[in-house]
Enzyme design. Structure first.
Site, PDB file in Angstrom:
ATOM      1  N   GLU A 172       0.790  -1.235   0.000  1.00 23.83           N
ATOM      2  CA  GLU A 172       0.000   0.000   0.000  1.00 23.83           C
ATOM      3  C   GLU A 172       0.823   1.286   0.000  1.00 23.83           C
ATOM      4  OE1 GLU A 172      -2.816  -0.199   3.230  1.00 23.83           O
ATOM      5  OE2 GLU A 172      -3.900  -1.827   2.288  1.00 23.83           O
ATOM      6  N   GLU A 350      -5.459  -8.552   0.805  1.00 24.68           N
ATOM      7  CA  GLU A 350      -6.155  -8.231   2.060  1.00 24.68           C
ATOM      8  C   GLU A 350      -7.616  -7.957   1.764  1.00 24.68           C
ATOM      9  OE1 GLU A 350      -4.553  -4.971   4.424  1.00 24.68           O
ATOM     10  OE2 GLU A 350      -2.502  -5.696   4.094  1.00 24.68           O
TER      11      GLU A 350
HETATM   12  C1  PNW Z   1      -4.491  -1.711   5.546  1.00 27.73           C
HETATM   13  N1  PNW Z   1      -7.208   4.190   5.050  1.00 27.73           N
HETATM   14  O1  PNW Z   1      -4.357  -0.402   6.008  1.00 27.73           O
HETATM   15  C2  PNW Z   1      -3.184  -2.341   5.982  1.00 27.73           C
HETATM   16  O2  PNW Z   1      -2.460  -2.991   4.975  1.00 27.73           O
HETATM   17  C3  PNW Z   1      -3.270  -3.157   7.214  1.00 27.73           C
HETATM   18  O3  PNW Z   1      -2.020  -3.148   7.870  1.00 27.73           O
HETATM   19  C4  PNW Z   1      -4.393  -2.651   8.092  1.00 27.73           C
HETATM   20  O4  PNW Z   1      -4.427  -3.293   9.342  1.00 27.73           O
HETATM   21  C5  PNW Z   1      -5.685  -2.865   7.331  1.00 27.73           C
HETATM   22  O5  PNW Z   1      -5.666  -2.231   6.061  1.00 27.73           O
HETATM   23  C6  PNW Z   1      -6.923  -2.387   8.076  1.00 27.73           C
HETATM   24  O6  PNW Z   1      -6.885  -1.016   8.283  1.00 27.73           O
HETATM   25  C7  PNW Z   1      -5.115   0.680   5.719  1.00 27.73           C
HETATM   26  O7  PNW Z   1      -7.254   5.041   5.965  1.00 27.73           O
HETATM   27  C8  PNW Z   1      -5.177   1.654   6.697  1.00 27.73           C
HETATM   28  O8  PNW Z   1      -7.791   4.364   3.959  1.00 27.73           O
HETATM   29  C9  PNW Z   1      -5.860   2.798   6.480  1.00 27.73           C
HETATM   30  C10 PNW Z   1      -6.499   3.000   5.251  1.00 27.73           C
HETATM   31  C11 PNW Z   1      -6.426   2.030   4.249  1.00 27.73           C
HETATM   32  C12 PNW Z   1      -5.732   0.865   4.501  1.00 27.73           C
END
Ligand code: PNW
Length: 446
Positions: A172, A350
């Protein structure tokens, strides 16, 4: 529709890989052990107000000590594959220079432990734990960080590249650039679009350089990258809502997809960003667009775009993250990737949901909303495959409840509940449901 009858493996293409995922900082703990250096998340967590419950990954799920027990649980769960990340500061404590053998040994034990249990290891090199010394030298907005990353990638691929089934360079890059340097929500918590766009470019460059280094080694692992993508839907036909959707799609998706799969930044956003665009040097985009063996897609929700930023879709359901439950978006996204880009085979690296689970008194945590989330999103993946998308795997986020970044331990995504006081892992209904899908076993009652 297919929601009537329960899903089985037969609803997916043959050879489809089912797994679950975690990341190093979110589960390992043991931040001072065996020579690990500090990362930007150690620093960020110590700053007041950054993390909802004031916590950190200092202990997390103590997976660094409990990894064998956790691998046994994965085996019982019945997964074909496990996606984990390696902590760069365990392997190069300052982000450059000599290898810390004790750090690399941990991931070697983990990889061999998976193989011994018949589980395919899927590694991610960078899931956000940048060595702090590299941040002190400018972090991702500094071009030099891309070269340091490629060196680290070579170290890992040299040692483990013949045993890992798959190596993803970055998890990401949208989060490590825009969410971290423009929106200020993740480490290092800055609010500067110019820095964020420089970070995004150097992350992509680091991916390209790492791919080149690893390809040259000729190891067996498939190589690729993981993006978080959210299809954008306009709230209405109104021109201003349509424009908002186009901007969201550019900001969340095309800013990464276009350089990777077309060798160019999207012209509309490039113009919108004006003076804030990154310094792209000759040859950068050729490196960035080099062939990937797979594209990892992380999907949680859609973007609902309107000129009025408060607008919400009618009748929608939300998770504990306040993210809309929208499985159709996953099918639409996958079909769009196939139609608009020359993408390699896709893995859903994921997908999952947080809900406020409670342990209760039984031996299993009941999480019907998460079971429904998984069932609907897996059906959405099966539907995309039927529509001709080459999607080859699915990883549930996450194996365990863990350190959910800015939300600390206040959000739970696991198939297993973690009692942080005792570090006990407790099955949730969603874990049993996934096990039943994977192994064909009946869903056990509590
Ligand atoms: C992903 N947003 O994170 C990550 O790859 C994981 O580590 C995380 O635990 C999971 O999604 C759940 O949050 C994100 O704010 C964190 O858009 C924040 C965002 C998107 C993905």
């Amino acid at each position: 529709t297919r929601s009537q009858k329960p899903l089985t493996r037969q609803d997916f293409p043959s050879g489809f890989v089912f797994g679950t995922a975690t990341s190093s900082y979110q589960i390992e703990g043991a931040v001072h052990e065996d020579g690990r250096g500090p990362s930007i998340w150690d620093t960020f967590c110590r700053e007041p107000g950054r993390i909802l419950d004031g916590s950190s990954g200092d202990v997390a799920c103590d997976h660094y000590h409990r990894w064998e027990e956790d691998l046994d649980l994965l085996k019982e769960l019945g997964v074909d594959a496990y996606r984990f990340s390696l902590a760069w500061p365990r392997i190069q404590p300052t982000g450059s220079g000599a290898v810390n053998e004790a750090g690399l040994d941990f991931y070697e034990r983990l990889t061999d432990g998976l193989l011994a249990r018949g589980i395919k290891p899927y590694a991610t090199l960078y899931h956000w734990d940048l060595p702090q010394p590299l941040q002190d030298q400018g972090g991702w907005p500094a071009r030099e960080t891309a070269y340091r990353f490629a060196e680290y990638a070579r170290i890992v691929a040299e040692r483990l590249g013949d045993r890992l089934a798959s190596i993803a360079t970055l998890n990401e890059p949208w989060c490590s650039s825009l969410l971290s340097y423009e929106l200020g929500e993740h480490a290092p918590g800055l609010r500067d679009r110019r820095l964020a766009l420089a970070a995004a470019h150097h992350l992509l460059l680091g991916h390209g350089l790492a791919m080149e280094e690893m390809r040259a080694l000729g190891k067996k692992a498939d190589l690729g990258i993981v993006l978080n993508l959210s299809p954008a839907y306009a709230a209405s036909e109104k021109a201003e809502d349509q424009a908002a959707a186009r901007f969201s799609d550019g900001y969340l998706n095309r800013w990464f997809l276009d350089p990777l799969f077309r060798g160019e930044y999207p012209a509309d956003l490039w113009e919108t960003f004006g003076e804030q665009v990154p310094d792209v040097q000759a040859g950068d985009l050729d490196l960035i667009r080099a062939k990937n063996d797979f594209l990892g897609v992380n999907y949680y929700t859609r973007a609902y775009a309107s000129a009025d930023r408060q607008a919400r879709p009618e009748g929608a359901e939300y998770t504990h993250m306040d993210w809309e439950v929208f499985p159709q978006g996953l099918t639409d996204l996958l079909v769009r990737l196939k139609d608009d880009y020359p993408v390699p085979p896709i893995l859903i690296t994921e997908n999952g949901a947080a809900y406020p689970d409670e342990r209760g008194t039984g031996s299993t945590v009941h999480d019907p909303a998460r079971v429904a989330y998984y069932a609907s999103h897996l059906a959405a993946v099966a539907e995309a495959a039927q529509k001709g998308v080459d999607v080859r795997g699915y990883f549930a986020w996450s194996m365990l409840d863990n350190f959910e970044w800015a939300w600390g331990y206040e959000r739970r995504f696991g198939l297993f509940y973690v009692d942080y006081a005792t570090q006990e892992r407790i099955w949730k209904d969603s874990g049993r449901w996934y096990q039943a899908l994977l192994t064909g076993a009946p869903v056990a009652a509590d």
